[in-house]
Design a protein around this motif. Structure first.
Motif, mmCIF file in Angstrom:
data_model
loop_
_atom_site.group_PDB
_atom_site.id
_atom_site.type_symbol
_atom_site.label_atom_id
_atom_site.label_comp_id
_atom_site.label_asym_id
_atom_site.label_seq_id
_atom_site.Cartn_x
_atom_site.Cartn_y
_atom_site.Cartn_z
ATOM 1 N N UNK A 17 0.841 -1.202 0.000
ATOM 2 C CA UNK A 17 0.000 0.000 0.000
ATOM 3 C C UNK A 17 0.879 1.255 0.000
ATOM 4 N N UNK A 18 1.947 1.238 0.784
ATOM 5 C CA UNK A 18 2.824 2.413 0.824
ATOM 6 C C UNK A 18 3.464 2.661 -0.536
ATOM 7 N N UNK A 19 3.798 1.577 -1.254
ATOM 8 C CA UNK A 19 4.326 1.747 -2.615
ATOM 9 C C UNK A 19 3.282 2.421 -3.500
ATOM 10 N N UNK A 20 2.045 1.957 -3.425
ATOM 11 C CA UNK A 20 0.983 2.570 -4.233
ATOM 12 C C UNK A 20 0.828 4.044 -3.900
ATOM 13 N N UNK A 21 0.848 4.376 -2.623
ATOM 14 C CA UNK A 21 0.708 5.775 -2.222
ATOM 15 C C UNK A 21 1.908 6.595 -2.683
ATOM 16 N N UNK A 30 -7.370 4.992 -2.397
ATOM 17 C CA UNK A 30 -8.360 4.129 -1.767
ATOM 18 C C UNK A 30 -7.891 2.686 -1.912
ATOM 19 N N UNK A 31 -7.924 1.943 -0.839
ATOM 20 C CA UNK A 31 -7.484 0.545 -0.869
ATOM 21 C C UNK A 31 -8.642 -0.343 -1.285
ATOM 22 N N UNK A 50 -6.513 0.141 7.513
ATOM 23 C CA UNK A 50 -7.300 1.291 7.967
ATOM 24 C C UNK A 50 -6.430 2.422 8.516
ATOM 25 N N UNK A 51 -5.355 2.156 9.253
ATOM 26 C CA UNK A 51 -4.536 3.281 9.721
ATOM 27 C C UNK A 51 -3.807 4.022 8.600
ATOM 28 N N UNK A 52 -3.653 3.405 7.434
ATOM 29 C CA UNK A 52 -2.903 4.002 6.328
ATOM 30 C C UNK A 52 -3.794 4.626 5.266
ATOM 31 N N UNK A 53 -4.892 3.964 4.948
ATOM 32 C CA UNK A 53 -5.717 4.360 3.805
ATOM 33 C C UNK A 53 -6.811 5.335 4.226
ATOM 34 N N UNK A 54 -7.012 6.413 3.474
ATOM 35 C CA UNK A 54 -8.099 7.340 3.805
ATOM 36 C C UNK A 54 -9.483 6.787 3.494
ATOM 37 N N UNK A 55 -9.558 5.741 2.684
ATOM 38 C CA UNK A 55 -10.833 5.105 2.360
ATOM 39 C C UNK A 55 -10.553 3.706 1.830
ATOM 40 N N UNK A 56 -11.578 2.857 1.903
ATOM 41 C CA UNK A 56 -11.526 1.505 1.371
ATOM 42 C C UNK A 56 -12.588 1.388 0.284
#
Length: 364
Positions: A17-21, A30-31, A50-56
């Motif tokens: 996820x951090x790579x995507x961001x 959004x994950x 949830x602690x990383x992504x602003x939305x799912x």
């Protein structure tokens, strides 16, 4: 107990996820955790992200409600919107965001009185020809929704048909179609799926929606240095349950499709299509045995498959077998490579792992 299990590395999920961001630092990512987080377990993955992504994001309200029941409080986007107007009361109650792609959805939304405005992503059919409004119809719909008290934050979204391809001609056509609308309407965009997140910075918008890349799969048809840094999240592992020696020319498995090219040692592995291993896996499909590459030999059965381990001196009853992912010793086998041998894509392998396969989580 049967030795087959899917081992889910939540630290790898967060890494991806951090790579995507990081691919799009000016965008919010959004994950996407639809289809039970691509077979990885939606609630466990949502809690990790949830602690990383602003939305799912999920496909349906059933998936979203299961996350809310599990304690997830972040915004959840319904990527296909609602399937019946009766869902709007639940959307309002739980604060879901909705995609709107059809006239009946627009009318249902504008006939509803929510307690608070509902964020809407208006979907444009820029060339996928699946869901969404034709570009010529978007401007009046946009203005109508923007003026409605029922509607909160409003975005344009679309979906690319060929973002994964080496030839980007059709992708560029789709992109320009939506960007032209965005310029005219001064509308924020949500366009980039995993391949566009990785390889097409021009498609990065106010929001991106990485999906399969979060789970360690490279969705692109070509090599990509960023994709190479993704880590596998699911490792599907089993063990050898039987070994036998066969003579040259002897067949193995249903139909006798594979015949030993030399005196061979054949391992039987506890994993089959009843678990989600693709029955179309060709002879030569790679697996790891004790961290060493070898190959499936013969058709996959419901509960078992057979592997040629002639060259693996350590192969024994109980030896670890990795169908894809990472071995206990750190050797890796890409689910993308396995998928090519099955004439399919990683999405089908990951989402196809069946419920009888236990999931074990690390990095919680």
């Amino acid at each position: 107990m049967r030795p087959l299990a899917a081992h889910i590395d939540l630290d790898a999920l967060r890494h991806n996820y951090r790579i995507a961001a990081d691919c799009a630092p000016q965008s919010r990512s959004v994950a996407v955790i639809k289809a039970d987080a691509y077979g990885h377990g939606a609630l466990a993955c949502a809690r990790a992200l949830e602690p990383l992504a602003p939305a799912l994001a999920v496909a349906s309200i059933e998936e979203a409600l299961a996350l809310r029941a599990g304690g997830i409080t972040k915004p959840i986007v319904l990527l296909e919107g609602f399937f019946d107007a009766d869902e709007l009361a639940l959307i309002d109650e739980h604060g879901f965001w909705v995609s709107v792609h059809s006239d009946w959805q627009v009318e249902a939304l504008l006939a509803f009185t929510p307690r608070q405005p509902i964020p809407v992503w208006l979907k444009v059919d820029s060339g996928m020809h699946r869901l969404g409004f034709e570009p010529a119809r978007v401007a009046p719909l946009w203005h109508r929704l923007a003026a409605a008290s029922q509607v909160g934050e409003l975005h344009l979204m679309s979906h690319f048909a060929t973002a994964d391809a080496g030839d980007s001609g059709y992708f560029e056509t789709q992109l320009e179609t939506v960007k032209a609308l965005s310029r005219t309407l001064e509308a924020p965009l949500c366009l980039a799926n995993s391949p566009a997140t990785l390889a097409h910075r021009t498609a990065h918008g106010a929001w991106n929606r990485p999906g399969v890349m979060l789970y360690g799969s490279n969705p692109l048809e070509v090599d990509n240095p960023i994709a190479a840094s993704l880590r596998p999240v699911m490792s599907l592992r089993s063990k050898i349950i039987s070994l036998r020696e066969i003579a040259a020319g002897e067949p193995v498995g249903y139909g006798g499709r594979w015949r030993a090219p030399r005196p061979s040692k054949i391992a039987v592995v506890a994993a089959g299509y009843g678990d989600g291993v693709d029955r179309h896996a060709a002879d030569g499909t790679p697996v790891l045995v004790d961290g060493q590459r070898c190959a499936i030999a013969g058709r996959v059965s419901m509960d078992m498959l057979t592997v040629d381990v002639t060259e693996v001196a350590s192969a024994a009853i109980g030896s670890e077998v990795v169908l894809w992912g990472e071995s206990a010793g750190g050797a890796r086998l890409s689910v993308d490579e396995v998928a090519r041998h099955c004439d399919t894509i990683s999405y089908t392998l990951l989402t196809g792992v069946l419920p009888r396969v236990p999931r074990y989580y690390s990095g919680t």
